[in-house]
Design an enzyme around this catalytic site. Structure first.
Site, PDB file in Angstrom:
ATOM      1  N   ARG A  37       0.852  -1.192   0.000  1.00 28.89           N
ATOM      2  CA  ARG A  37       0.000   0.000   0.000  1.00 28.89           C
ATOM      3  C   ARG A  37       0.884   1.237   0.000  1.00 28.89           C
ATOM      4  NH1 ARG A  37      -1.692   2.895   4.877  1.00 28.89           N
ATOM      5  NH2 ARG A  37      -3.337   4.399   4.387  1.00 28.89           N
ATOM      6  N   ARG A  78      -6.285  17.990   7.702  1.00 27.33           N
ATOM      7  CA  ARG A  78      -5.201  17.955   8.677  1.00 27.33           C
ATOM      8  C   ARG A  78      -4.834  19.363   9.119  1.00 27.33           C
ATOM      9  NH1 ARG A  78      -2.668  12.921   8.618  1.00 27.33           N
ATOM     10  NH2 ARG A  78      -3.243  11.595   6.851  1.00 27.33           N
ATOM     11  N   LYS A 225     -12.977   2.734   0.676  1.00 22.45           N
ATOM     12  CA  LYS A 225     -12.627   2.757   2.100  1.00 22.45           C
ATOM     13  C   LYS A 225     -13.870   3.148   2.904  1.00 22.45           C
ATOM     14  CE  LYS A 225      -8.617   4.460   3.294  1.00 22.45           C
ATOM     15  NZ  LYS A 225      -7.466   5.397   3.391  1.00 22.45           N
ATOM     16  N   THR A 286      -6.206  -1.215  10.065  1.00 20.06           N
ATOM     17  CA  THR A 286      -5.986  -0.328  11.207  1.00 20.06           C
ATOM     18  C   THR A 286      -5.740  -1.072  12.518  1.00 20.06           C
ATOM     19  OG1 THR A 286      -7.569   1.223  10.182  1.00 20.06           O
ATOM     20  CG2 THR A 286      -6.693   1.804  12.347  1.00 20.06           C
TER      21      THR A 286
END
Length: 480
Positions: A37, A78, A225, A286
């Protein structure tokens, strides 16, 4: 290799500073990963070109196919760089922060740069979670066209470039950002097998990305996702996303912040079931081995987490920080592989669905019969002769408790199949017997071992018509 040593659940590893060398990538592939990934939230295109080159070279050296997944950042909001000691900022309950898209550099205090114009989307009263949910705030006012004010609701510490989650904010059609578009255009000119779309809200997001990829001539498969509150709002929305995509990633980190940690295991269970039903790829992601970022052994809870994903029938378990920036990336892969092998050899995955319900059944209506026959005669392997990968995916959806050897003429198909449950793909020149020829070759090389007490291997070979979308129409039982 015996079927007891054949890892059916695959491992996807994130490449980052801890593994960003030619030798580091080779070591991960040697340890047992099936895909890499590349996280496009970070890094330069020149670095991506190096990584792609090293992955392909290492895979070829090992005689394997390894998938490369481009993970788009999406509207991941962010903070900017904080000009403070250790790039951290303590905050207290009641503090008022200004989150300013127009502020290019933090100059101290509580006026903070943010990498997205929240003023265009956020409404007063909406919650904003910072730093993986560690700091909870609420929007109190729109300060300007590029800035909002929020009130801090608990004491804690903020960090540079840490993410923000806005579960109640409507981003409309802003799922594919300008950065994503640039990254997609880059990816379409490079060697990516999968593209993962972040913060998916509905099937429409997948359809939009598919149109973009098609217009650029890309054959990459799309991974949705699942991490937003909207995506998990109903089973209908979830299943619509599963049907539209080629696979899903259960992105448990942001999902826990957006929808609540207690929601995550329920959604994971539903998505594995839906993906098996629709013959779609499902990745569990995760913190699967999160403690191994800093220590060389997984926790008991992490071992159970990986084991549960294997028992449920996930195609792939994913490593993020563990291989991207952890101290023990290779050890983590080895530990995960050890868990997968032990669990699959002691608790076989239930067969579940006998008939997939999406369009893949057009390609292989015989998949349930293939697996049932293989198990009844105690076959050692299934060989799928496949042009597009559809036959191999249909057989994998049945979750057979034995290896699938896929043979195709298309290297892209082989790379993509490397993340599909129980599949090990090979590229060969087409012939009427190329599946049987490959199986004999693998036995002669010692890769396929004759089980103790037997004198030969028993294989089920299934195939469809070459270069067509007709039904797979052949099942053979062969002795090797």
């Amino acid at each position: 290799m015996s079927k007891r040593k054949f890892k059916r659940t695959k491992i996807l590893a994130t490449i980052g500073p801890a593994s960003f060398t030619k030798e580091g990538i080779e070591s991960l592939i040697e340890a047992g990963i099936n895909g890499c990934r590349l996280n496009f939230s970070h890094g330069l295109y020149t670095e991506r070109d190096e990584q792609i080159k090293w992955i392909r070279e290492a895979a070829k050296k090992r005689g394997r196919h390894v998938a490369i997944l481009q993970d788009l950042q999406g509207p991941k909001i962010r903070l900017g760089l904080l000009q403070t000691e250790n790039m951290e900022l303590p905050v207290k309950r009641g503090d008022r922060l200004i989150l300013d898209y127009g502020l290019k550099e933090h100059e101290g205090g509580l006026h903070l740069p943010v990498q997205y114009n929240l003023a265009k989307k956020v409404k007063i009263g909406e919650p904003i979670f910072m730093f993986d949910g560690k700091i909870e705030t609420v929007a109190t006012s729109i300060v300007s066209d590029e800035a909002i004010e929020v009130e801090v609701l608990n004491d804690g510490v903020l960090g540079s470039r840490k993410g923000l989650n806005l579960p109640e904010t409507d981003f409309g059609d802003d799922i594919i950002t300008e950065k994503d578009m640039a990254d997609i255009e880059f990816g379409c000119s490079r060697d990516f097998d999968y593209v993962a779309l972040s913060f998916v809200h509905s099937a429409a997001d997948i359809e939009k990305l598919r149109q973009i990829l098609t217009s650029h001539g890309s054959t990459a498969k799309i991974i949705a996702k699942i991490e937003t509150k909207k995506a998990v709002a109903s089973d209908e929305i979830l299943e619509g996303i599963v049907e539209a995509a080629d696979g899903v990633m259960v992105a448990r980190g942001d999902m826990a912040v957006e929808a609540g940690a207690e929601v995550v295991p329920v959604v994971q269970h539903k998505l594995v079931e839906m993906c098996r039903k629709h013959a779609k790829l499902v990745i569990i992601a995760t913190q699967m081995m999160g403690s191994m970022v800093n220590i060389p052994e997984p926790s008991r809870a992490e071992v159970s987490d990986v084991a549960n994903a294997v028992i449920q029938g996930a195609d792939v378990v994913m490593l993020s920080d563990e291989t991207a920036q952890g101290k023990y990336p290779v050890e983590t892969v080895k530990a995960m592989k050890k868990v997968i092998l032990y669990i699959q050899n002691h608790i076989p995955v239930s067969r579940g669905y006998t008939t997939v319900i999406n369009d893949i059944k057009k390609y292989d209506a015989l998949a349930p019969a293939v697996v049932e026959l293989a198990e009844k005669i105690d076959a050692d392997l299934i060989v799928c002769q496949t042009a597009t990968g559809a036959t191999a995916r249909a057989v994998a959806a049945q979750r057979p408790n034995l290896p699938i050897i896929a043979v195709t003429t298309n290297p892209r198909v082989a790379n993509q199949l490397s993340l599909i449950y129980a599949n090990n793909a090979y590229v060969r020149t087409y012939s009427a017997t190329y599946g049987l020829d490959l199986a004999q070759e693998l036995k002669a090389s010692g890769y396929l071992e004759v089980p103790e007490g037997k004198t030969e291997l028993t294989a089920i070979i299934t195939s469809g018509h070459r270069n067509s979308v007709s039904l797979s129409d052949t099942i053979q039982i062969v002795k090797i």
